[in-house]
Scaffold this motif. Structure first.
Motif, short mmCIF file in Angstrom:
data_model
loop_
_atom_site.label_atom_id
_atom_site.label_comp_id
_atom_site.label_asym_id
_atom_site.label_seq_id
_atom_site.Cartn_x
_atom_site.Cartn_y
_atom_site.Cartn_z
N GLY A 130 48.45 -49.04 45.61
CA GLY A 130 48.29 -48.99 44.17
C GLY A 130 48.67 -47.65 43.58
N SER A 131 48.64 -47.57 42.26
CA SER A 131 48.92 -46.30 41.57
C SER A 131 47.88 -46.11 40.48
CB SER A 131 50.34 -46.30 41.00
OG SER A 131 50.53 -47.35 40.06
N CYS A 132 48.06 -46.76 39.35
CA CYS A 132 47.09 -46.63 38.25
C CYS A 132 45.68 -47.00 38.71
CB CYS A 132 47.49 -47.53 37.08
SG CYS A 132 49.11 -47.17 36.40
N GLU A 133 45.60 -47.90 39.67
CA GLU A 133 44.30 -48.37 40.15
C GLU A 133 43.41 -47.23 40.65
OE1 GLU A 133 47.13 -51.88 40.80
OE2 GLU A 133 47.21 -49.69 40.99
N ARG A 134 44.01 -46.14 41.10
CA ARG A 134 43.20 -45.03 41.62
C ARG A 134 42.36 -44.38 40.52
NH1 ARG A 134 46.86 -45.07 45.92
NH2 ARG A 134 45.81 -44.54 47.86
N TRP A 135 42.81 -44.45 39.28
CA TRP A 135 42.05 -43.90 38.17
C TRP A 135 41.19 -44.95 37.46
CZ3 TRP A 135 46.97 -42.32 39.44
CH2 TRP A 135 47.19 -40.96 39.60
N GLU A 136 41.53 -46.21 37.63
CA GLU A 136 40.90 -47.25 36.81
C GLU A 136 39.53 -47.66 37.32
OE1 GLU A 136 43.45 -50.14 34.73
OE2 GLU A 136 44.97 -49.60 36.21
N GLY B 120 34.22 -48.65 43.59
CA GLY B 120 33.46 -48.07 44.69
C GLY B 120 33.16 -46.59 44.50
N GLY B 121 33.60 -46.03 43.37
CA GLY B 121 33.39 -44.60 43.16
C GLY B 121 34.07 -43.75 44.21
N VAL B 122 35.22 -44.21 44.69
CA VAL B 122 35.89 -43.54 45.81
C VAL B 122 36.15 -42.06 45.51
CG1 VAL B 122 37.96 -43.52 47.26
CG2 VAL B 122 36.93 -45.70 46.58
N TYR B 123 36.60 -41.77 44.30
CA TYR B 123 37.01 -40.40 43.97
C TYR B 123 36.04 -39.72 42.99
CZ TYR B 123 41.32 -42.36 45.91
OH TYR B 123 42.24 -42.97 46.73
N PHE C 192 34.77 -34.52 48.38
CA PHE C 192 35.45 -35.80 48.58
C PHE C 192 35.64 -36.05 50.07
CE2 PHE C 192 39.86 -37.59 49.19
CZ PHE C 192 39.48 -38.91 49.09
N ASP C 193 35.19 -37.20 50.55
CA ASP C 193 35.30 -37.56 51.96
C ASP C 193 36.31 -38.70 52.10
OD1 ASP C 193 35.09 -38.24 54.60
OD2 ASP C 193 32.94 -38.64 54.58
N PRO C 194 37.52 -38.42 52.53
CA PRO C 194 38.53 -39.47 52.64
C PRO C 194 38.26 -40.47 53.77
CG PRO C 194 39.39 -37.43 53.52
CD PRO C 194 38.06 -37.09 52.91
N TRP C 195 37.25 -40.18 54.60
CA TRP C 195 36.97 -41.03 55.77
C TRP C 195 35.74 -41.91 55.58
CZ3 TRP C 195 40.86 -40.97 59.16
CH2 TRP C 195 41.69 -39.85 59.19
N GLU C 196 35.19 -41.97 54.39
CA GLU C 196 34.00 -42.80 54.14
C GLU C 196 34.47 -44.20 53.73
OE1 GLU C 196 30.74 -44.66 53.50
OE2 GLU C 196 31.82 -44.39 51.62
N SER C 197 34.02 -45.21 54.47
CA SER C 197 34.57 -46.55 54.29
C SER C 197 33.80 -47.43 53.31
CB SER C 197 34.65 -47.26 55.64
OG SER C 197 33.36 -47.39 56.24
N SER C 198 32.48 -47.28 53.20
CA SER C 198 31.71 -48.24 52.41
C SER C 198 32.11 -48.22 50.94
CB SER C 198 30.21 -47.98 52.55
OG SER C 198 29.84 -46.72 52.03
N CYS C 199 32.52 -47.04 50.42
CA CYS C 199 32.91 -46.96 49.01
C CYS C 199 34.22 -47.69 48.74
CB CYS C 199 33.00 -45.51 48.56
SG CYS C 199 34.31 -44.55 49.38
N ARG C 200 34.99 -47.98 49.78
CA ARG C 200 36.28 -48.62 49.58
C ARG C 200 36.18 -50.15 49.62
NH1 ARG C 200 41.02 -44.58 50.17
NH2 ARG C 200 39.89 -42.64 50.57
N LEU C 201 35.03 -50.68 49.99
CA LEU C 201 34.92 -52.12 50.15
C LEU C 201 35.10 -52.88 48.84
CD1 LEU C 201 32.06 -52.38 52.80
CD2 LEU C 201 34.53 -52.15 53.13
N PRO C 202 34.56 -52.41 47.71
CA PRO C 202 34.74 -53.16 46.46
C PRO C 202 36.04 -52.88 45.73
CG PRO C 202 32.96 -51.52 46.25
CD PRO C 202 33.66 -51.26 47.53
N VAL C 203 36.86 -51.99 46.26
CA VAL C 203 38.07 -51.54 45.56
C VAL C 203 39.04 -52.70 45.31
CG1 VAL C 203 40.22 -50.25 45.94
CG2 VAL C 203 38.02 -49.13 46.26
#
Length: 508
Positions: A232-238, A245-248, A259-270
């Motif tokens: 994705g692109s815009c999705e990273r800000w949206e 998931g509040g990834v960023y 910022f932890d790029p290796w945390e997986s649970s926040c990416r599940l709802p993305v």
């Protein structure tokens, strides 16, 4: 248990076994909707002839919401980030390919602390000898035979094919299901962790994601895909994208170091594909990767990466919030005034614009020297080391990567794209759709639609997957149920296995 399953599904199970038969009629639900027809050029604005420009006004409002109340912290964070980049990039430029961690497949169980630390920092790795050399070369020849037998295969560019719209060739089936490849993926994904011990994710149980392949020929300059990020692109800000998931969130709050790029649970709802773009990935890929089928080195049609994982991610996400007080010449030219990059020349936008530099709805995130000057892309994008047939190259899903603008080598640069995907509920749902596409010979669901390989000669069946690996390989394809009662599993792993089995039609 398979009781109470619809009769047309129940009839497809082998007697006494929770495994699918090879019938191409299998379908848990109605055939999934396809994306429009297309090739890899449709996935990126630069390959599609589009230019980067301000987006809809709503993106300005989005930016205001993201950082509202954190403006001062964000500005201090930006300055710290620029300082860190000034320290790190010269080291990358000095070391070049040597900065990429490497390990032999035989050493995966005894990876050194040095390798682990560098991999966590860089997000990139080369695993040597995952598939025996001759076996990899045989796969390449089998690809050539499959393409020759099916001249109707779509590819980019049409006049001199380099990237093929193939997903179900015999070689791709063999590679994705290969026990060594699955072991390598498991090793890589276990670098990830979850702050939620009960999160429905298992990095120990890889799933298949069917991607394309490339067979790039000497002299090619059309498959000149510059620095970009998948997923994705815009999705990273949206808010309805990665915001789910509040990834960023740490980055938006002015704490990029947290910022932890290796945390997986926040990416599940993305949701990484809000615009149904051709080639836009909707599956959670912890790593993108490819299996080499050739011996290639720098400038020979190979991969470049930016080994600054967390810093580079923070930079391209924060870049749209800052603007220079004084403009300068093109950063890629010799006349470029370096004072343009000084922190005191940059300020937070007083009124958020609708710019998301390098982002276009429905296309991948791209980066350019003019749009992202502090990354010093000519210096921070480095080639991977020389690779040989059977080597596996992987890079974190946030990693900036590119390909050589020109293939200046003397032989083909051929790879099969095979990412590493964990078992999650969302991924299991995708695999159900992908399994239908596989059995019907249709393109993988994230890619351009059409009849795909449904009429191709020599297309494999589910039985061919089972011949390669009747256990983990078949499960990764969604062709066999997970054993959720196996010993040593966490509660979260058991639950996600049960949910996947139900999605795939193995439970009533």
């Amino acid at each position: 248990m398979v009781s109470r399953l619809p009769s047309e599904i129940r009839a497809l199970f082998s007697t006494g076994r929770r495994t699918l038969a090879t019938s191409s009629k299998y379908s848990v639900a109605a055939a999934p909707l396809q994306k429009k027809e297309g090739d890899i050029s449709d996935a990126f604005a630069s390959l599609s002839g589009l230019t980067f420009k301000p987006l809809e006004p709503r993106f300005g409002d989005l930016k205001r919401r993201l950082v509202g109340g954190n403006e001062e912290a964000l500005h201090h964070s930006w300055n710290r980030l620029l300082e860190s980049l000034r320290e790190e990039i010269p080291l990358i430029a000095e070391l070049g390919p040597k900065i990429i961690p490497q390990i032999d497949f035989s050493d995966l169980h005894n990876a050194s602390p040095e390798f682990r630390a560098e991999h966590k920092k860089r997000g990139v790795a080369v695993i040597r000898n995952v598939v025996p050399r001759q076996e990899a070369l045989d796969m390449k020849q089998e690809l050539r035979d499959y393409i020759a037998a099916n001249p109707q295969t779509k590819a980019f560019p049409q006049d001199n094919p380099q990237v093929y719209e193939l997903y179900w060739s015999p070689s791709q089936i063999k590679a994705r299901s290969h026990p060594n490849l699955i072991q390598a993926q498991r090793f890589l994904m276990e670098f990830w962790h979850s702050k939620d011990p009960d999160a429905l994710v298992s990095s120990s149980h890889p799933l298949i994601y069917a991607d394309r392949l490339r067979m790039r020929l000497p002299g090619d300059a059309k498959f000149a895909l510059g620095p970009h990020v998948d997923g994705g692109s815009c999705e990273r800000w949206e808010e309805d994208g990665y915001g789910r998931g509040g990834v960023y969130d740490a980055i938006w709050k002015g704490k990029w170091e947290d910022f932890d790029p290796w945390e997986s649970s926040c990416r599940l709802p993305v949701v990484s594909d809000l615009y149904h773009g051709v080639g836009a990935c909707s599956m959670f890929r912890m790593f993108q990767g490819w299996l080499s089928l050739s011996e290639t080195g720098p400038y020979e049609g190979t991969l470049l990466v930016n080994p600054l994982l967390s810093r580079a991610t923070a930079y391209f996400l924060l870049r749209p919030f800052f603007t220079p007080k004084r403009q300068a010449s093109d950063p890629s030219t010799e006349s470029f005034d370096r004072s343009f990059l000084a922190p005191n020349n940059w300020e937070l936008e007083s009124e958020p614009s609708s710019w998301l530099h390098g982002a276009t709805p429905g296309h991948g995130q791209e980066l350019q020297a003019t749009l992202h000057p502090h990354l010093d892309l000519p210096s921070s994008m480095v080639h991977i080391p020389n690779v040989k047939p059977g080597d596996y190259v992987s890079w974190h899903c946030d990693t900036i990567h590119a390909v050589d603008k020109v293939h200046a080598g003397k032989s083909d640069s051929s790879v099969m794209y095979i990412p590493s995907c964990p078992l999650t509920v969302q991924n299991a749902s995708f695999v159900a759709r992908q399994r239908h596409a596989f059995l019907q010979g249709l393109p993988s669901p994230d890619f351009g639609g059409g009849i795909g390989e449904s009429q191709h000669v020599g297309r494999p069946s589910a039985k061919d997957v089972e011949l390669v690996d009747p256990e983990d390989g078949s499960r990764a394809f969604g062709l066999k149920a997970w054993e959720s009662e196996a010993a040593g599993l966490t509660a979260g792993q058991r639950e996600v296995m049960d949910r996947a089995n139900k999605i795939w039609g193995f439970y009533a």
